[in-house]
Design a protein around this motif. Sequence first.
Motif, PDB file in Angstrom:
ATOM      1  N   GLN C  95       3.591  12.031 -14.405  1.00  0.00           N
ATOM      2  CA  GLN C  95       2.775  11.264 -15.356  1.00  0.00           C
ATOM      3  C   GLN C  95       3.332  11.349 -16.775  1.00  0.00           C
ATOM      4  O   GLN C  95       3.151  10.443 -17.579  1.00  0.00           O
ATOM      5  N   SER C  96       4.001  12.478 -17.095  1.00  0.00           N
ATOM      6  CA  SER C  96       4.521  12.616 -18.461  1.00  0.00           C
ATOM      7  C   SER C  96       6.030  12.375 -18.533  1.00  0.00           C
ATOM      8  O   SER C  96       6.590  12.318 -19.619  1.00  0.00           O
ATOM      9  N   ALA C  97       6.687  12.187 -17.388  1.00  0.00           N
ATOM     10  CA  ALA C  97       8.138  11.985 -17.392  1.00  0.00           C
ATOM     11  C   ALA C  97       8.574  10.814 -18.266  1.00  0.00           C
ATOM     12  O   ALA C  97       9.593  10.902 -18.959  1.00  0.00           O
ATOM     13  N   PRO C  98       7.818   9.711 -18.292  1.00  0.00           N
ATOM     14  CA  PRO C  98       8.274   8.574 -19.114  1.00  0.00           C
ATOM     15  C   PRO C  98       8.038   8.775 -20.614  1.00  0.00           C
ATOM     16  O   PRO C  98       8.540   7.980 -21.415  1.00  0.00           O
ATOM     17  N   ASN C  99       7.288   9.809 -21.031  1.00  0.00           N
ATOM     18  CA  ASN C  99       6.937   9.951 -22.449  1.00  0.00           C
ATOM     19  C   ASN C  99       8.129   9.927 -23.400  1.00  0.00           C
ATOM     20  O   ASN C  99       8.093   9.192 -24.398  1.00  0.00           O
ATOM     21  N   PRO C 100       9.186  10.698 -23.134  1.00  0.00           N
ATOM     22  CA  PRO C 100      10.315  10.659 -24.082  1.00  0.00           C
ATOM     23  C   PRO C 100      10.917   9.260 -24.200  1.00  0.00           C
ATOM     24  O   PRO C 100      11.344   8.866 -25.294  1.00  0.00           O
TER      25      PRO C 100
END
Lengths: 251, 473, 134
Positions: C95-100
Amino acid sequence: MSSRPSAKPAAPAPSSKVKTLTIDDRLVSAREDESILDAARDNGIQIPTLCNLDGLTPVGACRLCMVEVKGSSRLFASCVTMVGEGMEVVTDSERLQKYRKTIVELLFSERNHVCAVCVSNGHCELQNLAQLLGVTHLTVPYLNPKLPVDASHERFVNDHNRCVLCQRCVRVCGEVEGAHTWDINGRGIGARVITDLNQPWGSSETCTGCGKCVQVCPTGALTEKGKSVREMSKRTRFLPYLTMMREDRSE
Amino acid sequence: MGKTITIDPVTRIEGHSKITLKLDDAGHVSDARFHVTQFRGFEKFCEGRPFYEMPALMARICGICPVSHLVASAKACDAILAVKIPETAAMLRQVLNLAQMIQSHALSYFYLSSPDLLLGFDSDPAKRNIFGVLEKNPQDARDGVRLRRFGQQVIETLADKRIHPAWLVPGGVDQALTADKRDLVLSWLPECYEIVGRTLERTKQSLEGFREEIRTFANFPSLFMGLTTADDKLEMTDGVLRIVDANGKVVVDNADPSTYRELIGEAVEPDSYLKSPYFKPAGYPGGMLRVGPLARMNVIDGIDTPRANEEWAEFRSLERGAVLSSFHYHYARLIEILFGLEKIDQLLHHPAILSKQVRAHARPNNFEGIGVSEAPRGTLIHHYRIDENGLIEWANLIIATGFNNLAMNRGILQAARHYISSQEIHEGMLNRVEAVIRSFDPCLSCSTHAVGAMPLVVELRDAGGRLLDRKAR
Amino acid sequence: MPCDYESLAKLGSIMGSGGMIVMDETSSMVDVAKFFMEFCMDESCGKCVPCRVGTAQMHELLRQISAGEATARELALLEHLCEVVKSTSLCGLGQSAPNPVASTLHYFREEYEAKIAAGEAAAAGHTPPAGGAA
């Protein structure tokens, strides 16, 4: 990986409560221990699934059965989300359709699924999903991994090129047959199903040769040896009866 | 200064190729080469796959003759299983293979070559296609469509699918024939007999007008190869190999097809992806072979269906020994269509054709299997080796068009020398050079092309490779 | 800037290791996103499809963009995958992998676009490969 002996929660106790909710604007009622997926299916509402199989513990791995629940910006995997009182569930929004299509595309891109020359052509759950969701070509690039075929077993073949890592083989072997021959090795994009401690299937000491894994495999990954293209059709209906009969006897 | 003429791509054939003609300082053709410019790689990428997937996988080589590859591949797999397939299965495979031959020959004769034959080699290239034929000779165009449709419908009726059916499997076929289906196929035959009858008559009458083409279209001595029955009759699916020389003398007889490596060598030329097989005892390139309809007419002692046999006898009376002009591939194709119809008729009336016993089951019993059959274009060889788990370790395919490679190269040189004698290029001259290739009906790929969609580009270059002139059709 | 949960969340970051990194202006933000994506791809357990395959695909797209091999189509696909992986992954990693990617695209989009422009130019210079039979 779970090694719970029983695939399903025990038969409903008479006291189990009933919840009322709406699924796609339809008012439905369901037992409190039922998943949104089961409640939807009981009411004739079909949600696409791949890893889920009636008779095996749901794992929520494929993410195709994601639904929207009003009041939450998150999506929920309906196979592992229990119904709740007053829930308002949407199973087929434009957004969900878009995501499901991408997930199926990701599965096709991950390994080497060539339907035209596959033994399961015409009887494949991945192919059916592609048809259902209108995946005619991929927008993501093919990863084209080089993968082996394990044909060491006398009667069965494991073709990693066609595996979608749904873990049905792992679950049916552990939960129903009780052999736990199958497991997952590695992680991420490098994950593979293995037999025993990553030994050739043909030399597995735990495999009973029952063939349940082959029957529950949704694609042409696990197949019967000698089946020609289009000839491999699977039987999965045996599973609910098998688990039901076992539960009856254990009472 | 020397010049090179490039015909790229060659039109109205199956697949991608080009022709280069080298002209010397005096403007005479000094060399001609036929290059197959596509690369497929089937032999390589089948490695590691289970052998029983081969028939359907190999059928993908071609969209015109998938059945031919199915037959040869299934036979190679039978050899790996070490089974003798049930009689009914063998007959059903024959019917399918004949239907395939009929539709492919109809495509070659009517769709691809009849524009040259009916409208003329020098006719307007914009109209020299099946639509031009439809305008000027509507009956012939319709006949071609009907005949091809028959072949395709037989395949669909028996195998459920017109192109790439999966009905042929190692050990036999996967479904028996029903009486309904048999009767349906039989009901289509009378119209087809009429079509092939009138087309043969017209073709024979027209030969007189093509004397120059007959004399110059790859007309030279060579060896001819094909399968025959045990009593030396025409055979498309099973049988034994026979090779005859230009005089019609038998050089190799009753050879077990699985011994092909003793008979056939394979040479590779640097400028083409098509291999050049040759008759090994005669060496390369002296062991030039021709295969396909013309070769089959030359190797046999007769045909075991009455009408085709009469036509065959008349055909062979064209010349004292073997019939040498490749122009006669067209004529031979029509005789084979007639044979196909009669043979399907015979087979479907066989008392055992509806038997439910159509598949032999076995595990692999040999590490190696060779399957040989006659594709529309000639002898087709599939050869596989498997490991102890039944996965393909090595595969070798010799395709009919490959056998004709040497003869095609020599044929275009012969025609180019005859028709191209100045530095001026006429479209009609180049069309004749292409038509030599067309008479062999080479199948260079799985691809079929829309009529008229392919451009013909002719480039005139000097010896240094500089572009002098370019004409596009 | 106060270093607390709320302030970092407002900036699209998180409290935790790697939540704040100091770089100078010479660092390529596409490469930074690629670095984080490689980390997520390696750390993915492989159970759910969007994280397992999505991170690998996003990593490949970032590699193509960084190498100047990508066009606007690849960038649009990357953004689409960011949305799907973020919304459908099973656990916090996916869920947070795309944040960067999302935050570098938000603050440094021009760096992506410069790479895309190079890719488009390279693609225009090339003739497509000769069409063989399908």
